[in-house]
Design a protein around this motif. Structure first.
Motif, short mmCIF file in Angstrom:
data_model
loop_
_atom_site.label_atom_id
_atom_site.label_comp_id
_atom_site.label_asym_id
_atom_site.label_seq_id
_atom_site.Cartn_x
_atom_site.Cartn_y
_atom_site.Cartn_z
N ASN A 68 0.85 -1.19 0.00
CA ASN A 68 0.00 0.00 0.00
C ASN A 68 0.88 1.23 0.00
O ASN A 68 1.94 1.26 0.66
CB ASN A 68 -0.89 0.03 1.24
N SER A 116 -5.86 4.26 -5.50
CA SER A 116 -6.11 2.89 -5.03
C SER A 116 -5.17 2.51 -3.90
O SER A 116 -5.21 1.36 -3.43
CB SER A 116 -5.97 1.89 -6.18
N ILE A 173 -16.42 1.48 -2.43
CA ILE A 173 -15.51 2.00 -1.41
C ILE A 173 -16.14 3.16 -0.65
O ILE A 173 -15.78 3.44 0.49
CB ILE A 173 -14.16 2.43 -2.04
N VAL A 198 -14.75 -2.65 -3.69
CA VAL A 198 -13.68 -3.28 -2.91
C VAL A 198 -14.22 -4.59 -2.36
O VAL A 198 -15.42 -4.83 -2.33
CB VAL A 198 -13.21 -2.38 -1.75
N ASN A 227 -6.13 -3.60 2.74
CA ASN A 227 -5.93 -2.17 2.97
C ASN A 227 -6.60 -1.79 4.29
O ASN A 227 -7.80 -2.00 4.46
CB ASN A 227 -6.52 -1.36 1.82
N VAL A 231 -9.44 2.36 2.65
CA VAL A 231 -10.81 1.87 2.56
C VAL A 231 -11.57 2.12 3.85
O VAL A 231 -12.68 2.66 3.85
CB VAL A 231 -10.83 0.37 2.20
N VAL A 249 -8.28 -4.08 -1.69
CA VAL A 249 -8.36 -3.43 -3.00
C VAL A 249 -8.28 -4.53 -4.06
O VAL A 249 -7.36 -5.35 -4.02
CB VAL A 249 -7.21 -2.43 -3.17
N HIS A 253 -6.72 -3.25 -9.98
CA HIS A 253 -6.02 -1.97 -9.81
C HIS A 253 -4.50 -2.19 -9.82
O HIS A 253 -3.75 -1.34 -10.31
CB HIS A 253 -6.46 -1.29 -8.52
#
Length: 262
Positions: A68, A116, A173, A198, A227, A231, A249, A253
């Protein structure tokens, strides 16, 4: 007695299939663990030298690490030669050996997508076994998933842990609130920039799990990335006590970011 024996014989195929499936999943976890790394910063003159921040995993040719973007530090101290680094799977410092140095490998930022919350890093040196990415459009609600990472890694140490769950929902999301007073800044930004689906999981991810691969238990193919910030802060911003629900996610993406970075 004969009936009991006959019933047992009838159950044998089912039991054998279950045992084989369990063995396959154990092998999948072992294979995935070899590709998962602890991400942090490394500074040779401080103690501890490696400071844990989150989880990542290898894809592509094995030198590309996914995580992330919020896991990465906003700033590094060049004067102290601070770098972003990863701890390789299965390697931790021996507390009984003062000369034992943690084997941290330096990584460089390659690409980032804040929308994302994904980032790509380049690993120096030998490659790790890469994980295969599956198109998340194939994911269905109700299917089993696993995710492997370093929950509360700063406290529990860099020992990868695997959690089992199910895709309980595929949900936007961000959704509009019933009253304007309930809107939070992060929700407004997400709605304005474009909401996207998501994966909602019925498994608990902890701080440090961010960046963990969510994968098919049978094949090890990645379908999402855990995540814990982007989110949850968007979906649960109106809650004073956020739920224990975990989110990921979708891998599409990541596929898009890898394609863009080529």
């Amino acid at each position: 007695m004969l009936r009991a024996v006959a019933a047992t014989l009838l159950l044998l195929p089912t039991l054998l299939v279950a045992d084989l499936a369990r063995a396959d999943r154990l092998a999948t976890i072992e294979r995935v663990r070899a590709s998962v790394v602890a991400i942090g910063t490394f500074e040779r003159t401080r103690s501890p030298q490696f400071q844990f921040l989150g989880t990542g995993f290898a894809v592509g040719d094995g030198t590309i690490i996914v995580t992330n973007s919020h896991v990465l530090p906003p700033l590094l101290d060049p004067a102290r030669q601070e770098t972003i680094a990863v701890l390789l799977p299965g390697r931790v410092k021996d507390p009984k050996d003062p000369k034992d140095d943690i084997h941290a490998r330096e990584v460089k930022q390659v690409a980032i997508d804040t929308s994302s919350d994904l980032a790509l890093l380049k690993l120096n040196g030998a490659a790790l076994p890469p994980l295969k990415i599956r198109d998340s459009d194939t994911v269905r609600e109700g299917q089993d998933v696993l995710f492997t990472g370093f929950p509360i890694g700063a406290v529990l140490g860099p020992f990868p842990a695997t959690h089992k769950g199910m895709v309980s929902a595929i949900t936007p999301i961000a959704i509009p609130q019933a009253r304007a007073a309930e809107l939070q800044p992060q929700t407004v930004r997400r709605l304005a920039s474009g909401s996207f689906p998501v994966l909602q999981l019925d498994a608990t991810a902890y701080p440090g799990s961010s960046g963990s691969p969510v994968y098919d238990p049978d094949t090890g193919e990645v379908i999402g990335i855990i995540n814990m910030v982007l989110v949850k802060s968007t979906k649960e911003s109106a809650l004073s006590q956020p739920s224990g629900i975990s989110y990921a996610v979708p891998s599409r993406h990541l596929q898009a970011l890898l394609e863009k970075a080529r």
